[in-house]
Design a protein around this motif. Structure first.
Motif, PDB file in Angstrom:
ATOM      1  N   ALA A  55      96.444  77.500  29.344  1.00  0.00           N
ATOM      2  CA  ALA A  55      95.851  76.900  30.443  1.00  0.00           C
ATOM      3  C   ALA A  55      95.891  77.241  31.630  1.00  0.00           C
ATOM      4  O   ALA A  55      94.821  77.643  32.380  1.00  0.00           O
ATOM      5  CB  ALA A  55      95.994  75.468  30.367  1.00  0.00           C
ATOM      6  N   GLY A  56      97.096  77.705  32.181  1.00  0.00           N
ATOM      7  CA  GLY A  56      97.287  78.373  33.616  1.00  0.00           C
ATOM      8  C   GLY A  56      96.516  79.795  33.529  1.00  0.00           C
ATOM      9  O   GLY A  56      95.756  79.907  34.643  1.00  0.00           O
ATOM     10  N   LEU A  59      92.356  79.089  33.684  1.00  0.00           N
ATOM     11  CA  LEU A  59      92.137  78.740  34.892  1.00  0.00           C
ATOM     12  C   LEU A  59      92.303  79.521  35.996  1.00  0.00           C
ATOM     13  O   LEU A  59      91.381  79.791  36.930  1.00  0.00           O
ATOM     14  CB  LEU A  59      92.904  77.217  35.276  1.00  0.00           C
ATOM     15  N   ALA A  60      93.402  80.393  36.030  1.00  0.00           N
ATOM     16  CA  ALA A  60      93.561  81.639  37.061  1.00  0.00           C
ATOM     17  C   ALA A  60      92.428  82.704  36.871  1.00  0.00           C
ATOM     18  O   ALA A  60      91.787  83.222  37.722  1.00  0.00           O
ATOM     19  CB  ALA A  60      94.949  82.171  37.045  1.00  0.00           C
ATOM     20  N   ASN A  63      88.481  80.916  36.131  1.00  0.00           N
ATOM     21  CA  ASN A  63      88.229  80.062  36.950  1.00  0.00           C
ATOM     22  C   ASN A  63      87.042  78.921  36.910  1.00  0.00           C
ATOM     23  O   ASN A  63      87.330  78.444  35.972  1.00  0.00           O
ATOM     24  CB  ASN A  63      87.577  81.312  38.149  1.00  0.00           C
ATOM     25  N   CYS A  64      86.044  78.877  37.643  1.00  0.00           N
ATOM     26  CA  CYS A  64      85.140  78.022  37.497  1.00  0.00           C
ATOM     27  C   CYS A  64      84.275  77.959  36.207  1.00  0.00           C
ATOM     28  O   CYS A  64      83.862  77.000  35.596  1.00  0.00           O
ATOM     29  CB  CYS A  64      83.883  78.513  38.717  1.00  0.00           C
ATOM     30  N   LEU A  67      85.172  75.224  33.516  1.00  0.00           N
ATOM     31  CA  LEU A  67      84.728  73.872  34.148  1.00  0.00           C
ATOM     32  C   LEU A  67      83.534  73.508  34.209  1.00  0.00           C
ATOM     33  O   LEU A  67      83.003  72.707  34.422  1.00  0.00           O
ATOM     34  CB  LEU A  67      85.384  73.731  35.485  1.00  0.00           C
ATOM     35  N   GLN A  68      82.421  74.511  34.194  1.00  0.00           N
ATOM     36  CA  GLN A  68      81.293  74.362  34.311  1.00  0.00           C
ATOM     37  C   GLN A  68      80.271  74.309  32.993  1.00  0.00           C
ATOM     38  O   GLN A  68      81.085  74.326  31.844  1.00  0.00           O
ATOM     39  CB  GLN A  68      80.428  75.680  34.977  1.00  0.00           C
ATOM     40  N   ASN A 273      84.076  70.580  24.869  1.00  0.00           N
ATOM     41  CA  ASN A 273      84.980  70.971  26.258  1.00  0.00           C
ATOM     42  C   ASN A 273      85.095  72.278  26.195  1.00  0.00           C
ATOM     43  O   ASN A 273      85.762  73.042  25.323  1.00  0.00           O
ATOM     44  CB  ASN A 273      86.151  70.176  25.749  1.00  0.00           C
ATOM     45  N   LEU A 275      86.834  74.174  28.607  1.00  0.00           N
ATOM     46  CA  LEU A 275      88.128  74.426  29.130  1.00  0.00           C
ATOM     47  C   LEU A 275      89.009  74.389  27.701  1.00  0.00           C
ATOM     48  O   LEU A 275      89.768  75.354  27.448  1.00  0.00           O
ATOM     49  CB  LEU A 275      88.607  73.362  29.872  1.00  0.00           C
TER      50      LEU A 275
ATOM     51  N   LEU B  46      84.138  73.169  41.948  1.00  0.00           N
ATOM     52  CA  LEU B  46      84.826  73.211  40.667  1.00  0.00           C
ATOM     53  C   LEU B  46      86.166  73.591  41.017  1.00  0.00           C
ATOM     54  O   LEU B  46      86.464  74.885  41.323  1.00  0.00           O
ATOM     55  CB  LEU B  46      84.305  73.986  39.550  1.00  0.00           C
ATOM     56  N   ALA B  48      89.263  74.857  40.086  1.00  0.00           N
ATOM     57  CA  ALA B  48      90.191  75.212  38.927  1.00  0.00           C
ATOM     58  C   ALA B  48      91.658  75.335  39.423  1.00  0.00           C
ATOM     59  O   ALA B  48      92.439  75.039  38.557  1.00  0.00           O
ATOM     60  CB  ALA B  48      89.709  76.855  38.708  1.00  0.00           C
ATOM     61  N   VAL B  51      92.839  71.729  38.863  1.00  0.00           N
ATOM     62  CA  VAL B  51      92.843  71.502  37.391  1.00  0.00           C
ATOM     63  C   VAL B  51      94.155  72.166  36.780  1.00  0.00           C
ATOM     64  O   VAL B  51      94.772  71.681  35.829  1.00  0.00           O
ATOM     65  CB  VAL B  51      91.759  71.896  36.503  1.00  0.00           C
ATOM     66  N   ALA B  52      94.368  73.518  37.261  1.00  0.00           N
ATOM     67  CA  ALA B  52      95.561  74.047  36.637  1.00  0.00           C
ATOM     68  C   ALA B  52      96.882  73.631  37.325  1.00  0.00           C
ATOM     69  O   ALA B  52      97.588  73.161  36.092  1.00  0.00           O
ATOM     70  CB  ALA B  52      95.611  75.403  37.075  1.00  0.00           C
ATOM     71  N   ALA B  55      96.963  70.128  34.797  1.00  0.00           N
ATOM     72  CA  ALA B  55      97.169  70.605  33.471  1.00  0.00           C
ATOM     73  C   ALA B  55      98.853  70.908  33.039  1.00  0.00           C
ATOM     74  O   ALA B  55      99.284  70.721  32.112  1.00  0.00           O
ATOM     75  CB  ALA B  55      96.240  71.846  33.123  1.00  0.00           C
ATOM     76  N   SER B 243      84.029  68.092  36.752  1.00  0.00           N
ATOM     77  CA  SER B 243      83.791  69.066  35.888  1.00  0.00           C
ATOM     78  C   SER B 243      82.820  68.794  34.902  1.00  0.00           C
ATOM     79  O   SER B 243      83.096  67.934  34.092  1.00  0.00           O
ATOM     80  CB  SER B 243      85.106  69.891  35.265  1.00  0.00           C
ATOM     81  N   ALA B 276      92.038  66.671  28.144  1.00  0.00           N
ATOM     82  CA  ALA B 276      91.225  66.591  29.287  1.00  0.00           C
ATOM     83  C   ALA B 276      91.332  65.285  29.796  1.00  0.00           C
ATOM     84  O   ALA B 276      91.311  65.328  31.147  1.00  0.00           O
ATOM     85  CB  ALA B 276      89.919  66.854  28.637  1.00  0.00           C
ATOM     86  N   ILE B 279      94.394  65.108  31.753  1.00  0.00           N
ATOM     87  CA  ILE B 279      94.258  66.274  33.200  1.00  0.00           C
ATOM     88  C   ILE B 279      93.398  65.441  34.142  1.00  0.00           C
ATOM     89  O   ILE B 279      93.875  65.410  35.369  1.00  0.00           O
ATOM     90  CB  ILE B 279      93.642  67.624  32.587  1.00  0.00           C
TER      91      ILE B 279
END
Lengths: 411, 411
Positions: A55-56, A59-60, A63-64, A67-68, A273, A275, B46, B48, B51-52, B55, B243, B276, B279
């Protein structure tokens, strides 16, 4: 004060069996209960640390985009991963474009009901059959035709009769370590069923929720290798090998079927989902999923074998049961006149939960059947729980033998 | 080789409008296109990184519970949060037990169709109406009764006639910054509609996807304050303020409605992604969501105002449009004989994408309407895109004035 609506609810929802199982599972969540009633994977193989890393990273880096809004079909790299896995597991050439990502295989069942079943349409299903499928399909009001299961798979004579005279729109099957029975179709039986299917206009749905966690016996062919591709729809899930809570499964089908399935998915919830899909894909890239699956298989094999051993040792001889080669469930058959609902109540009084068989039947049958889960409870709990259940069964059987089979006082 | 299935697909899926919009959105994803066609929130909001963090904390603290099967109703603390928000926003007493977590509000729409609509049942819907709702409900084969929208809301005379003579099972409404029109019902119009509803057996569905992002005008009452609780179903979503890709929304209803909705949810996909949900809940605890919403409102207000300003300056006078007080969309009405599909093709040739109006109508109307999104493109793109669109509109209008309204060569 308010006027009550005239026709408050759809016939569909009034037709759906009020889930006794929801009530049962609620009771069995009490911490003092040893439960064999649910269908939960072992928490030991839910890799929270691995998911956190994935997850880390997602999301790094993504990025967006993580989540979009995303496409209804699903995250392309994940669909490619699934297609590749069909190639390595079955030598089956699957195009990633044939994969639709769903919210667990339960949503794939709903989508199948939605695209195939008009009210009154015939649907063939195993008996006992997976209760999630019965629930999902029931919403589309088919007429179910149960096909009795034996230790080698569905009864070929009865299956052939149903295929010929009822002309089902689909046959829903779990050929590997079936839920609830724990049986796997033999290779010969698969060939017989495939041959009947190819002479019919029925589509076969192979729900392979447990194929990855087969822990003994020979590998058996997927129906996708025994039938033309447009006669088979494949369902899969990451619930048993990754995480059920993240609700990720898939439907694999050709051309027009997939196209309709995507339309149904879009109308249902736009897409799964994104993500979660990206986390899963990252997890599959960064971890050895086969090693993870091997550990699951080893643990489940040990638990299954312990449960069977205890049943062999402690259960009254009149109680019979299946000997699973994988999956998560054993199926008991009680001798007449024992009732599974009655046994459920008696076991609960000893703080042990089992699942009575009726929800797995579409015709009210099944009160001789009991589903036991061996994946969730650890060895200590299995030993204690089965010992208590054996005691309950023993007393209940003796009571019935004496002709004193009065219902439990609570009923 | 394989026999083609006799009745390959359900009438339901054959009845679902093949989504022209899916094709349009696919085209508009090309990076060289400036798109006002979609309905995406701004990527700038958004979060990220936030959220990270959430999470990481959830997976460290909740551990396996974040990955295991969960209840169909949803994560209890998240349901409590939503109930509290109703209290603070509308002074509405909502019990957390009245909230069902869904995969975005799209799944809530599907669940409503499932529990209320039998084939042929009358459903009242705004015209133009939200296309996701039209798609979801279409699967259950209702007869739609469109209620024309003006700048104050639905036409009360027509709504009253439909309520009286057609007796709809529900009226689906987006009273705040409606999709696609961008209008909000005036307080007086809400009271008129509420009064008609309370004399009918119709249930009102208030889909409040955009209520949190109202950036101008007075606060207007929720229908839940104007009607008895059992006459109103409330829908909400975290897609616009948190999101969309995580697919989290909800349905809020009393007693029996919620009970049926939970059964439908269970048959659909057991439960929404629990990781989700956890989070999101953690994010809401650790971040100032109201400050986040304020930033979104400020940005969208600026974009909307820029878009309207450019339209005022550059568009031919015959083109009219709404002046939204929130949300994400402006609705254009083209003068006769201009066609929105034609404008779409002409604009696309200039690398600008718009959404023609027909998918928002249940009766084939709408080719004079165009939906423009102002939340996704930044100021620079809005300026460039609207300038191009104005040029296209200008040429098209002049062409039509000269009576040379020949269809685009591509058609």
């Amino acid at each position: 004060m308010a006027s009550a609506p005239r026709k408050p609810f759809s016939r569909r929802i009034q037709n759906t069996p009020r889930s006794m199982i929801r009530e049962i599972l609620r009771v069995t969540e009490r911490p003092d209960i040893i439960s064999f009633a649910g269908g939960l994977p072992s928490p030991a193989f839910l890799d929270a640390a691995g998911v956190a890393r994935a997850a880390g990273e997602v999301l790094a880096e993504d990025n967006c985009a993580a989540l979009q809004y995303a496409t209804s079909e699903g995250f392309p790299p994940l669909r490619e991963w699934i297609a590749r896995r069909y190639r390595t597991r079955f030598g089956l050439a699957v195009d990633p474009g044939e994969i639709l990502i769903t919210n667990g295989s339960q949503q794939a069942l709903d989508i199948l009901g939605r695209i195939f079943i008009d009210e009154g349409d015939p649907v063939a299903i195993e008996a006992p059959g997976y209760l999630g499928a019965i629930q999902a399909f029931s919403q589309y009001m088919p007429v179910f035709h149960p096909v009795p299961l034996g230790t080698e798979g569905p009864d070929p004579g009865e299956f052939s009769r149903i295929a010929r005279t009822e002309d089902p729109v689909m046959y829903y099957a779990i050929p590997n370590s079936q839920n609830p029975s724990g049986i796997s179709y033999s290779t010969r039986r698969r060939e017989e069923i495939a041959s009947i299917i190819s002479d019919s206009e029925t589509v076969l749905v192979e729900d392979d929720a447990y194929g990855e966690i087969q822990f003994s016996g020979d590998k058996r062919p997927s129906f996708s290798r025994l039938l033309p591709r447009d006669k088979v729809i494949l369902l899969g899930t990451f619930s048993k090998i990754f995480s059920p809570g993240m609700r990720l499964g898939w439907l694999c089908a050709e051309g027009e079927i997939l196209d309709h399935a995507v339309t149904a998915k879009q109308a249902s919830d736009l897409h799964s989902n994104i993500l979660a899909q990206r986390i899963l894909y990252r997890y599959l890239q960064c971890n050895d999923i086969d090693a993870h699956i091997s550990r699951i298989k080893k643990a489940y094999a040990a638990r299954c074998s312990l449960m069977l051993h205890l049943m062999d040792e402690l259960f009254p001889g009149e109680v019979t049961y299946t000997r699973p080669d994988g999956g998560m469930f054993v199926w008991l058959t009680l001798p007449h006149p024992l009732s599974a609902m009655d046994l459920y109540r008696r076991a609960l009084a000893e703080n042990v939960a089992i699942l009575p068989g009726t929800p797995f039947y579409t015709n009210g049958a099944g009160d001789q059947g009991v589903r036991l889960n061996f994946s969730n409870a650890d060895e200590e709990k299995i030993t204690e729980g089965m010992t208590r259940l054996a005691r309950v069964l023993d007393a209940y059987t003796r009571e019935c033998r004496k002709g004193q089979s009065s219902p439990h006082p609570e009923t």
